[in-house]
Design a protein around this motif. Sequence first.
Motif, PDB file in Angstrom:
ATOM      1  N   LEU A 247     -15.527  -6.684  -8.658  1.00  0.00           N
ATOM      2  CA  LEU A 247     -15.352  -6.125  -7.318  1.00  0.00           C
ATOM      3  C   LEU A 247     -14.271  -6.873  -6.556  1.00  0.00           C
ATOM      4  N   ALA A 248     -14.299  -8.225  -6.651  1.00  0.00           N
ATOM      5  CA  ALA A 248     -13.270  -9.014  -5.965  1.00  0.00           C
ATOM      6  C   ALA A 248     -11.890  -8.748  -6.549  1.00  0.00           C
ATOM      7  N   VAL A 249     -11.800  -8.640  -7.897  1.00  0.00           N
ATOM      8  CA  VAL A 249     -10.501  -8.386  -8.534  1.00  0.00           C
ATOM      9  C   VAL A 249      -9.937  -7.045  -8.114  1.00  0.00           C
ATOM     10  N   TRP A 250     -10.778  -6.008  -8.119  1.00  0.00           N
ATOM     11  CA  TRP A 250     -10.283  -4.679  -7.744  1.00  0.00           C
ATOM     12  C   TRP A 250      -9.935  -4.612  -6.267  1.00  0.00           C
ATOM     13  N   ARG A 251     -10.704  -5.306  -5.437  1.00  0.00           N
ATOM     14  CA  ARG A 251     -10.321  -5.353  -4.019  1.00  0.00           C
ATOM     15  C   ARG A 251      -8.974  -6.033  -3.842  1.00  0.00           C
ATOM     16  N   PHE A 252      -8.751  -7.138  -4.579  1.00  0.00           N
ATOM     17  CA  PHE A 252      -7.463  -7.829  -4.497  1.00  0.00           C
ATOM     18  C   PHE A 252      -6.333  -6.927  -4.964  1.00  0.00           C
ATOM     19  N   LEU A 253      -6.553  -6.222  -6.114  1.00  0.00           N
ATOM     20  CA  LEU A 253      -5.509  -5.324  -6.618  1.00  0.00           C
ATOM     21  C   LEU A 253      -5.229  -4.177  -5.661  1.00  0.00           C
ATOM     22  N   VAL A 254      -6.293  -3.626  -5.064  1.00  0.00           N
ATOM     23  CA  VAL A 254      -6.095  -2.550  -4.076  1.00  0.00           C
ATOM     24  C   VAL A 254      -5.344  -3.074  -2.865  1.00  0.00           C
ATOM     25  N   GLY A 255      -5.679  -4.317  -2.404  1.00  0.00           N
ATOM     26  CA  GLY A 255      -4.955  -4.884  -1.271  1.00  0.00           C
ATOM     27  C   GLY A 255      -3.496  -5.119  -1.585  1.00  0.00           C
ATOM     28  N   VAL A 256      -3.245  -5.647  -2.814  1.00  0.00           N
ATOM     29  CA  VAL A 256      -1.848  -5.853  -3.214  1.00  0.00           C
ATOM     30  C   VAL A 256      -1.097  -4.533  -3.263  1.00  0.00           C
ATOM     31  N   PHE A 257      -1.716  -3.504  -3.863  1.00  0.00           N
ATOM     32  CA  PHE A 257      -1.061  -2.192  -3.930  1.00  0.00           C
ATOM     33  C   PHE A 257      -0.816  -1.634  -2.531  1.00  0.00           C
ATOM     34  N   ARG A 258      -1.785  -1.854  -1.644  1.00  0.00           N
ATOM     35  CA  ARG A 258      -1.621  -1.348  -0.279  1.00  0.00           C
ATOM     36  C   ARG A 258      -0.453  -2.017   0.426  1.00  0.00           C
ATOM     37  N   TRP A 259      -0.387  -3.387   0.344  1.00  0.00           N
ATOM     38  CA  TRP A 259       0.668  -4.091   1.073  1.00  0.00           C
ATOM     39  C   TRP A 259       2.014  -4.008   0.369  1.00  0.00           C
ATOM     40  N   VAL A 260       2.020  -3.775  -0.966  1.00  0.00           N
ATOM     41  CA  VAL A 260       3.290  -3.695  -1.681  1.00  0.00           C
ATOM     42  C   VAL A 260       3.862  -2.280  -1.679  1.00  0.00           C
ATOM     43  N   VAL A 261       2.999  -1.262  -1.732  1.00  0.00           N
ATOM     44  CA  VAL A 261       3.484   0.118  -1.881  1.00  0.00           C
ATOM     45  C   VAL A 261       3.161   0.963  -0.645  1.00  0.00           C
ATOM     46  N   VAL A 262       1.868   1.005  -0.270  1.00  0.00           N
ATOM     47  CA  VAL A 262       1.444   1.955   0.755  1.00  0.00           C
ATOM     48  C   VAL A 262       2.023   1.607   2.116  1.00  0.00           C
ATOM     49  N   GLU A 263       1.897   0.335   2.528  1.00  0.00           N
ATOM     50  CA  GLU A 263       2.378  -0.051   3.848  1.00  0.00           C
ATOM     51  C   GLU A 263       3.894   0.086   3.974  1.00  0.00           C
TER      52      GLU A 263
END
Length: 354
Positions: A247-263
């Motif tokens: 859960l922590a790993v996927w949250r980290f990956l989702v956060g990275v994807f959000r700040w690297v791509v989505v934002e």
Amino acid sequence: MDLEKQGRAPGAGRDAEGCLVVAIRIPVRIVVLVLVVPVRVVWDGLVVVGRVLRDAVLRPVGRGLLWVGKAVFVWPVVGLWRYVVVPVGTGLGWLGRVLVVVPAVWLYRNVLVALGHAVLWVAVPVGRAAMWVLRGIGTGITALGAGLAWLTRYLVAVPAGWLYTWVLAPVGKGIGWCVHGVWRGVVLLATGVWLALYWTLRVLLVLPVVALWRWVLVPVGRVLGVVAREVGDALGHAWRVVGRISLAVWRFLVGVFRWVVVEPVRWAYRTVLTPVGHVVRDAVLRPAAEAVRSVGRVTRQVLASARETARQTRADLRRALFGAPREREEVARREPGGGEGRTLGRSTTALTKD
């Protein structure tokens, strides 16, 4: 942690389980934890992908296929049953009742009943006579059977009873005594052979197998059972612990994807694309749309003028070739003129007009 939680006190558990269980538990749990981490991470990812596919693809496709199935199979069958089979069945039932049931009932009531009464009236005397004849024949057969029974008793049964009592019974008893003696000898011989085989097999096979089971297989099985139980417990604990890690790993990956791509994409859309789109809309698209609408209005006006010119030209040609049309004569109106309206004091209807 989950690795240390047990349903009893730690000291009591170690004392009850022994050194072997404690020595096996920690290495097994460490190895299982290392092996389960990638499996659980991949599993959680597959679960998320499966849920997305289920909600976004499979459910709409399933609903569409269900609707298509109803439209292709269910609704035609229902319509065929409701509007073809049921009316045809009702009509066939009515025809069967009119053409078969009603004539059959009439035939039974008016023909078969009367014919049956006639046959019964004729058959009763014949039946009584036949019964009288059959009764006489039965009496003769009974007397003949009694005579045959008497002859059979004194010619067959009595000699057979004497032969059984004085000849066959003594011979049978002698043969039975001989057979019984032979059987007892065979039983004694078979018992001796069985005892010899039993003790031979017991000494050569059963006792070694029992010793192997008791002193080798049972201890090895207990050790393997402890190992299997600890592996199962380690898998359970590792699966729960790795769930949190996953859960922590996927949250980290989702956060990275959000700040690297989505934002960045969102910032570029809001900061760059939206103003550029507004400029393009105000500077290019709207003037172009106005120009297109103006051209459309001018085109419609030109076409209207051309239609009106063509209409006038046709009218002039018709007037030049065939002359001007005659004006219609005005018919005398029975109603008063526009200046002379009806009032309460004047009567201008057709009934009171001079």
